[in-house]
Scaffold this active site. Structure first.
Site, short mmCIF file in Angstrom:
data_model
loop_
_atom_site.label_atom_id
_atom_site.label_comp_id
_atom_site.label_asym_id
_atom_site.label_seq_id
_atom_site.Cartn_x
_atom_site.Cartn_y
_atom_site.Cartn_z
N HIS A 51 0.72 -1.22 0.23
CA HIS A 51 0.05 0.08 0.09
C HIS A 51 0.87 1.37 -0.07
CE1 HIS A 51 -3.10 -2.83 1.18
NE2 HIS A 51 -2.41 -3.29 2.22
N SER A 74 1.49 -0.22 -5.17
CA SER A 74 0.45 -0.36 -4.24
C SER A 74 0.05 -2.12 -4.49
CB SER A 74 -0.57 0.38 -4.43
OG SER A 74 -1.15 0.70 -3.08
N SER A 79 -5.76 1.81 -2.36
CA SER A 79 -4.92 2.07 -1.03
C SER A 79 -3.96 3.09 -1.30
CB SER A 79 -4.44 0.85 -0.42
OG SER A 79 -3.48 0.16 -1.37
N ASP A 137 3.30 -7.62 0.14
CA ASP A 137 2.16 -7.53 1.10
C ASP A 137 0.97 -8.25 0.33
OD1 ASP A 137 -0.03 -6.96 2.76
OD2 ASP A 137 0.68 -4.81 2.84
N GLU A 198 4.75 -9.25 4.34
CA GLU A 198 4.03 -8.42 5.33
C GLU A 198 3.05 -9.12 6.20
OE1 GLU A 198 4.94 -5.36 6.47
OE2 GLU A 198 3.09 -4.66 7.08
N ASN A 223 5.00 -11.01 8.90
CA ASN A 223 3.75 -11.05 9.67
C ASN A 223 3.63 -11.53 11.11
OD1 ASN A 223 0.52 -10.49 9.71
ND2 ASN A 223 0.84 -12.68 9.99
N LYS A 228 4.89 -7.48 14.70
CA LYS A 228 3.83 -7.04 13.46
C LYS A 228 2.57 -7.55 13.93
CE LYS A 228 1.89 -7.15 9.42
NZ LYS A 228 0.65 -7.68 9.31
N ASP A 232 0.14 -4.49 14.56
CA ASP A 232 -0.27 -4.09 13.31
C ASP A 232 -1.95 -4.49 13.30
OD1 ASP A 232 -1.20 -4.13 10.39
OD2 ASP A 232 0.81 -3.86 10.10
N ASN A 233 -1.84 -5.93 12.97
CA ASN A 233 -3.16 -6.63 12.87
C ASN A 233 -4.26 -6.22 13.94
OD1 ASN A 233 -1.02 -7.95 11.36
ND2 ASN A 233 -2.06 -9.64 11.00
N CYS A 237 -5.78 -2.30 13.42
CA CYS A 237 -7.11 -2.42 12.88
C CYS A 237 -8.11 -1.71 13.91
CB CYS A 237 -7.54 -3.86 12.71
SG CYS A 237 -6.73 -4.43 10.93
N HIS A 343 -7.43 -9.18 3.64
CA HIS A 343 -6.38 -8.56 2.38
C HIS A 343 -7.48 -8.87 1.17
CE1 HIS A 343 -2.78 -7.60 0.71
NE2 HIS A 343 -3.06 -8.42 -0.25
N HIS A 396 -3.49 2.08 8.80
CA HIS A 396 -2.99 2.01 9.91
C HIS A 396 -1.89 3.64 10.25
CE1 HIS A 396 -4.52 -1.65 10.12
NE2 HIS A 396 -3.36 -2.41 10.32
N SER A 404 6.02 -2.74 12.36
CA SER A 404 5.66 -3.47 11.14
C SER A 404 6.80 -3.26 10.22
CB SER A 404 4.42 -3.48 10.27
OG SER A 404 3.39 -3.32 11.22
N GLN A 408 10.31 -5.05 8.48
CA GLN A 408 10.48 -5.46 7.16
C GLN A 408 11.80 -5.26 6.73
OE1 GLN A 408 9.31 -6.69 4.35
NE2 GLN A 408 7.10 -6.57 4.68
P1 NAI Z 1 -6.02 -14.79 11.61
O1 NAI Z 1 -5.85 -16.02 10.89
O2 NAI Z 1 -5.33 -14.43 12.81
O3 NAI Z 1 -7.51 -14.61 11.92
C1 NAI Z 1 -8.57 -14.95 11.06
C2 NAI Z 1 -9.64 -15.63 11.67
O4 NAI Z 1 -10.90 -16.13 10.84
C3 NAI Z 1 -8.99 -16.98 12.28
O5 NAI Z 1 -9.39 -16.92 13.73
C4 NAI Z 1 -10.13 -17.94 11.51
O6 NAI Z 1 -10.41 -19.36 12.33
C5 NAI Z 1 -11.27 -17.30 11.29
N1 NAI Z 1 -12.11 -17.67 10.14
C6 NAI Z 1 -11.69 -18.48 8.95
N2 NAI Z 1 -12.80 -18.75 8.29
C7 NAI Z 1 -13.98 -18.30 8.96
C8 NAI Z 1 -15.19 -18.50 8.66
N3 NAI Z 1 -15.73 -18.91 7.36
N4 NAI Z 1 -15.98 -17.87 9.52
C9 NAI Z 1 -15.57 -17.34 10.55
N5 NAI Z 1 -14.29 -17.29 11.03
C10 NAI Z 1 -13.38 -17.63 9.99
O7 NAI Z 1 -5.51 -13.66 10.54
P2 NAI Z 1 -5.29 -12.02 10.85
O8 NAI Z 1 -3.88 -11.83 11.11
O9 NAI Z 1 -6.39 -11.73 11.59
O10 NAI Z 1 -5.64 -11.49 9.32
C11 NAI Z 1 -6.96 -11.56 8.79
C12 NAI Z 1 -6.87 -10.97 7.26
O11 NAI Z 1 -6.79 -9.63 7.44
C13 NAI Z 1 -6.00 -11.55 6.42
O12 NAI Z 1 -6.45 -11.56 4.94
C14 NAI Z 1 -4.63 -10.51 6.56
O13 NAI Z 1 -3.86 -10.81 5.55
C15 NAI Z 1 -5.46 -9.22 6.46
N6 NAI Z 1 -4.86 -8.20 7.17
C16 NAI Z 1 -5.48 -6.71 6.93
C17 NAI Z 1 -4.89 -5.69 7.57
C18 NAI Z 1 -5.60 -4.41 7.28
O14 NAI Z 1 -4.93 -3.39 7.47
N7 NAI Z 1 -6.59 -4.25 6.58
C19 NAI Z 1 -3.90 -5.72 8.27
C20 NAI Z 1 -3.33 -7.17 9.01
C21 NAI Z 1 -4.00 -8.16 8.47
#
Ligand code: NAI
Length: 475
Positions: A51, A74, A79, A137, A198, A223, A228, A232-233, A237, A343, A396, A404, A408
């Protein structure tokens, strides 16, 4: 210099915000100072796909200060902050008429074709001798290089199936044009010493490739540095999910029913933030451990089907696909807000929504749309189902991104300078470096650490100077 951004005249505004961000990014600035003389990234040609925000600008300029040559895109069509992109191209010493910064190919509101064109441009080094590192990322840059090399080896690019996602058809088209007898992608892949990734979704892709035996170069999973994903997550968020909702809709969150799908790191941050605003938060989970955590944190945990008709705000955080289906949206309250912070955009079935006979899509403003069903009720979809905190707001804040991005930079130095210590595989940074990243952020918050005595350190079996926890400790 080749580049493509929205408007270079935004560079001065971008520069002012970069200067504010630098003050809020003590980890990155400390690393800049530590390596100012030794320049460990001299000779590194880093292609970055992350991003293009103000915080990323500070990351890019840190990589350059450490000696790297950089080209950037990006990793999402919505983003980019156009003033950040302009400032990075112009650079601290350049002018709009004489840009002296880094080639960036990114603007807010790219089409998917443009997005993949940008990725190709950033991977195409003038003189043809790079890149030799990727900073990714979500894994799109890594995917393009791997698929290109795979199809060159096979001698052909496969045809897309009719029901393949639109984006996959675009990728195949690009590869059909660029896969070549001169082995363009194979050559790019062979030069790359490694990738630092990332986010959760990109890391997931890397482990799958490694398991399948198709990973072509080593990777560091940034990650899963504690500093991180547990910051960050979660805390990132916790800040930016509300920012996304407010800037998109300005709806009052207090008193509303909000559903958070997924209670991993991102879900925990989102649920906490929504509760902080006074929403009644309901969590959905598939994992009994995370479901139990959510319950003990005081959230109702149930299925989406149970509550789809009573909630006002939906946020998907799973990294999985088809979480909110068109059928779910058909059953929602009028003007329910539907958003994703994971993501990729396939957490919400946008393709299925568009196929509902008689549905009418209307733009309220960029990245905010109402979709009105034939029965008259509408849902408000943020950022076309793409990550709403970066699509509708600015992602963020700097301080958390400093954690984070310090990881990196350290990961890039590790892979670039100690390549032989990393055979093809997926690695996390050693704990002493994770602790170093945290340490660099304590002073700015006025944190005073307690010093272990030698006797105490011996008693719990750790060195006085750390690391303080075994690798299996979960925080
Ligand atoms: P995580 O693996 O810690 O959490 C995801 C959760 O979703 C898990 O606990 C899993 O059991 C649950 N899950 C999976 N399928 C499901 C379903 N059908 N119904 C309900 N729950 C379900 O992953 P994390 O780190 O929380 O990341 C989640 C997403 O967010 C990823 O795609 C990551 O890349 C993205 N992300 C986005 C950020 C942003 O700024 N927008 C920042 C960091 C991560």
């Amino acid at each position: 210099m080749d580049f493509k951004v929205a408007d270079l005249s935004l560079a001065a505004f971008g520069r002012r915000e970069i200067q504010l961000a630098e003050h809020e990014m003590p980890g990155l600035m400390a690393v800049r100072k530590e390596y100012a003389q030794s320049k460990p990234l001299a000779g590194a040609k880093i292609m970055g796909s992350l991003h293009m925000t103000i915080q990323t600008a500070v990351l890019i300029e840190t990589l350059v200060a450490l000696g790297a040559e950089v080209r950037w895109v990006s990793c999402n069509i919505f983003s980019t902050q156009d003033h950040a992109a302009a400032a990075v191209v112009v650079g601290p010493d350049g002018t709009v008429d004489d840009p002296k910064g880094v080639p960036v190919f990114a603007w807010k509101g790219e089409t998917l074709e443009e997005y993949w064109w940008c990725t190709e441009q950033a991977l195409t080094w003038p003189g043809g001798d790079g890149p030799n590192m990727i900073l990714d990322d979500g894994g799109d840059a890594t995917l393009l290089v791997h698929k290109g090399a795979e199809y060159e080896k096979a001698g052909a690019v496969p045809s897309a199936a009719e029901d393949d996602p639109e984006e996959w058809k675009i990728i195949l088209d690009l590869l059909r044009r660029t896969v070549s007898d001169e082995k363009r992608w194979t050559t790019i892949a062979s030069r790359i010493k490694g990738v630092t990734e990332e986010t959760t979704t990109g890391v997931h892709r890397l482990y799958e490739m490694f398991k399948a035996g198709t990973l072509l170069f080593p990777a560091i999973n940034v990650n899963d540095s504690v500093t991180k994903s547990k910051f960050d997550n979660k805390y990132g968020c916790r800040h930016s999910v509300i920012d996304g909702l407010n800037r998109a809709t300005d709806v009052l969150i207090g008193g509303k029913v909000a559903v958070v799908c997924g209670y991993g790191d991102v879900g925990k941050g989102c649920a906490d933030a929504l509760r902080g605003q006074g929403a009644r938060v309901i969590v959905t989970e598939i994992d009994p451990i995370c479901a139990l955590q959510a319950a003990m944190d005081g959230f109702q945990v149930t299925t989406l089907d149970e509550v789809v008709g009573i909630a006002d705000i939906f946020v998907t955080t799973t990294g999985n696909f088809n979480i909110i289906t068109a059928d779910h949206m058909a059953r929602m309250k009028h003007n329910a807000i539907v958003s994703n912070i994971g993501h990729f955009d396939n957490e919400i079935d946008m393709a299925g929504l568009a196929k509902i006979p008689g549905i009418v899509k209307q733009e309220v403003k960029p990245q905010v749309h109402t979709w009105t069903f034939p029965d008259g009720h509408a849902v408000i979809v943020l950022a076309e189902g793409r990550l709403m905190n970066l699509g509708c707001a600015t992602g963020h804040p700097s301080f958390v991104m400093s954690n984070s991005f310090t990881n990196q930079v350290i990961a890039q130095i590790e892979l670039f300078t100690k390549t032989e210590e990393y055979p093809i595989g997926v690695y996390v940074l050693p704990k002493h470096l994770d602790e170093k990243v945290a340490r660099l952020h304590l002073d700015a918050l006025g944190v005073k650490l307690t010093q272990l005595t030698k006797a105490q350190a011996d008693y719990i079996g750790v060195p006085v100077e750390g690391p303080y926890k075994p690798d299996h400790y979960r925080y």
